[in-house]
Design a protein around this motif. Structure first.
Motif, PDB file in Angstrom:
ATOM      1  N   THR A 193      35.302 -27.286-100.155  1.00 14.51           N
ATOM      2  CA  THR A 193      35.579 -28.124 -98.990  1.00 14.51           C
ATOM      3  C   THR A 193      36.322 -27.335 -97.927  1.00 14.51           C
ATOM      4  OG1 THR A 193      35.704 -30.071-100.442  1.00 14.51           O
ATOM      5  CG2 THR A 193      36.620 -30.297 -98.227  1.00 14.51           C
ATOM      6  N   GLU A 222      30.675 -35.634-106.414  1.00 12.49           N
ATOM      7  CA  GLU A 222      31.346 -34.512-105.743  1.00 12.49           C
ATOM      8  C   GLU A 222      30.878 -34.385-104.301  1.00 12.49           C
ATOM      9  OE1 GLU A 222      31.914 -31.886-109.844  1.00 12.49           O
ATOM     10  OE2 GLU A 222      30.215 -31.487-108.511  1.00 12.49           O
ATOM     11  N   LYS A 278      29.997 -36.802-102.380  1.00 11.52           N
ATOM     12  CA  LYS A 278      30.707 -37.836-101.622  1.00 11.52           C
ATOM     13  C   LYS A 278      32.108 -37.368-101.256  1.00 11.52           C
ATOM     14  CE  LYS A 278      28.294 -41.779-103.689  1.00 11.52           C
ATOM     15  NZ  LYS A 278      28.387 -42.973-104.534  1.00 11.52           N
ATOM     16  N   ARG A 279      32.813 -36.761-102.214  1.00 13.44           N
ATOM     17  CA  ARG A 279      34.184 -36.306-101.948  1.00 13.44           C
ATOM     18  C   ARG A 279      34.206 -35.247-100.858  1.00 13.44           C
ATOM     19  NH1 ARG A 279      34.851 -36.780-107.591  1.00 13.44           N
ATOM     20  NH2 ARG A 279      34.796 -34.542-107.979  1.00 13.44           N
ATOM     21  N   ARG A 287      33.231 -36.880 -97.419  1.00 12.49           N
ATOM     22  CA  ARG A 287      34.305 -37.740 -96.902  1.00 12.49           C
ATOM     23  C   ARG A 287      35.488 -36.914 -96.409  1.00 12.49           C
ATOM     24  NH1 ARG A 287      30.464 -40.020 -97.126  1.00 12.49           N
ATOM     25  NH2 ARG A 287      29.860 -41.940 -98.208  1.00 12.49           N
TER      26      ARG A 287
END
Length: 317
Positions: A167, A203, A205-206, A209
């Protein structure tokens, strides 16, 4: 030859049959596709013949597949830690290569970059071991369940850290891409073909987001998602709740057992199973057939005819 409209076609189908870029793309153009996805095996040398075709309008580019053009270093290949490297220097190199892929995508008029984010590294080839047990002894066998528990134990212990690092890397990629004026390019994190690889749908989605507002979404590879569903990693249909608005692109192909990149409907002979993935294809900005070399032209045409008819019946075309 029937025009395949907005659908694109990946060069993974015929890469091994060609040494020149123009021959590679002309064969795909001969199937009726006006757009292609340039995959990670396309070399800089091949681009010397591809770029004039793009400039003349003979072919359009929908997307490129990171790492693009081809990098022979396996550290930055398709099955690597990539954006999750703990080593800062390696991770920065992975970030720069992804930004470079985006620059090529924009230069060629593409819309997106397909991204393999990374994986939880294993000392053994656990994906191969699981596939062998799945095919030989079955998913319900004691040996498979034991090996699957081994996978989950290590994956669950380490995945959160790799997801955080990935991320952070994608944040840096988007920041650099914006500074270079690449706002029109979206990054699609791809559903992968090995269970130790990131992301699962949860994962994804995380990550998405956490990067809300950034040009990052999911690249829903239908065949890979089917494989992960069969192995037991996630539910490839139900877990798409909450991700439908974040689909950047799709790779269209069907999986027979655990063998992927087959023509939907035609090679499996099942006229209904793949219907569950039509909503994802419908919502995708970029729709790309990603088929293996064994798929014959007549099978590709018939598969597209069936798929297009089913989408039209849904009001999607």
């Amino acid at each position: 030859m029937e025009d395949k409209g907005a659908f694109s076609f990946s060069t993974c189908w015929n890469m091994k049959r060609h040494t020149t870029g123009d021959g590679l793309l002309r064969e795909i153009r001969g199937l009726g596709f006006r757009r292609v996805e340039l995959n990670y095996n396309v070399t800089e040398e091949m681009l010397g013949a591809i770029e004039p075709m793009i400039e003349r309008g003979e072919i359009g580019i929908s997307s490129v597949h990171n790492t693009f053009p081809h990098i022979p270093d396996p550290d930055y290949g398709t099955d690597s830690v990539l954006l999750g490297f703990e080593d800062r220097e390696k991770r920065q190199r992975a970030i720069q290569l992804l930004v470079r892929s985006a620059e090529y995508a924009q230069r060629y008029g593409g819309e997106a970059v397909v991204v393999h984010p990374g994986e939880v590294p294993f000392p053994n080839d656990i994906a191969k071991e699981l596939e062998q047990l799945y095919s030989g002894e079955g998913k319900d066998s004691t040996a498979y369940r034991s090996k699957w528990a081994e996978l989950l134990e290590r994956r669950e212990a380490y995945s959160a850290g790799y997801v955080r690092t990935i991320t952070e890397s994608l944040y840096e990629v988007c920041d650099q891409a914006a500074a270079k004026g690449l706002e029109g390019i979206r990054f699609g994190i791809e559903t992968r073909s090995r269970p130790q690889q990131i992301p699962t749908l949860a994962e994804a989605k995380r990550i998405i987001r956490a990067l809300k507002g950034a040009p990052v979404g999911i690249w829903y590879d239908t065949g890979h998602a089917i494989m992960m569903d069969r192995l037991g990693l996630y539910d490839s249909v139900r877990e798409m709740d909450g991700l439908m608005n974040d689909i950047v692109g799709v790779h269209i192909h069907e999986t027979i057992g655990l063998s992927d990149h087959w023509c939907p409907y035609v090679n499996s002979g099942d006229m209904h199973f793949y219907d569950a993935y039509l909503p994802m294809i419908e919502r995708a900005q970029v729709k790309v057939y990603e088929l293996k070399a064994a798929c014959r032209p007549e099978e590709i045409h018939e598969s597209h005819r069936l798929l297009a008819a089913k989408l039209a019946a849904r009001g999607a075309l």
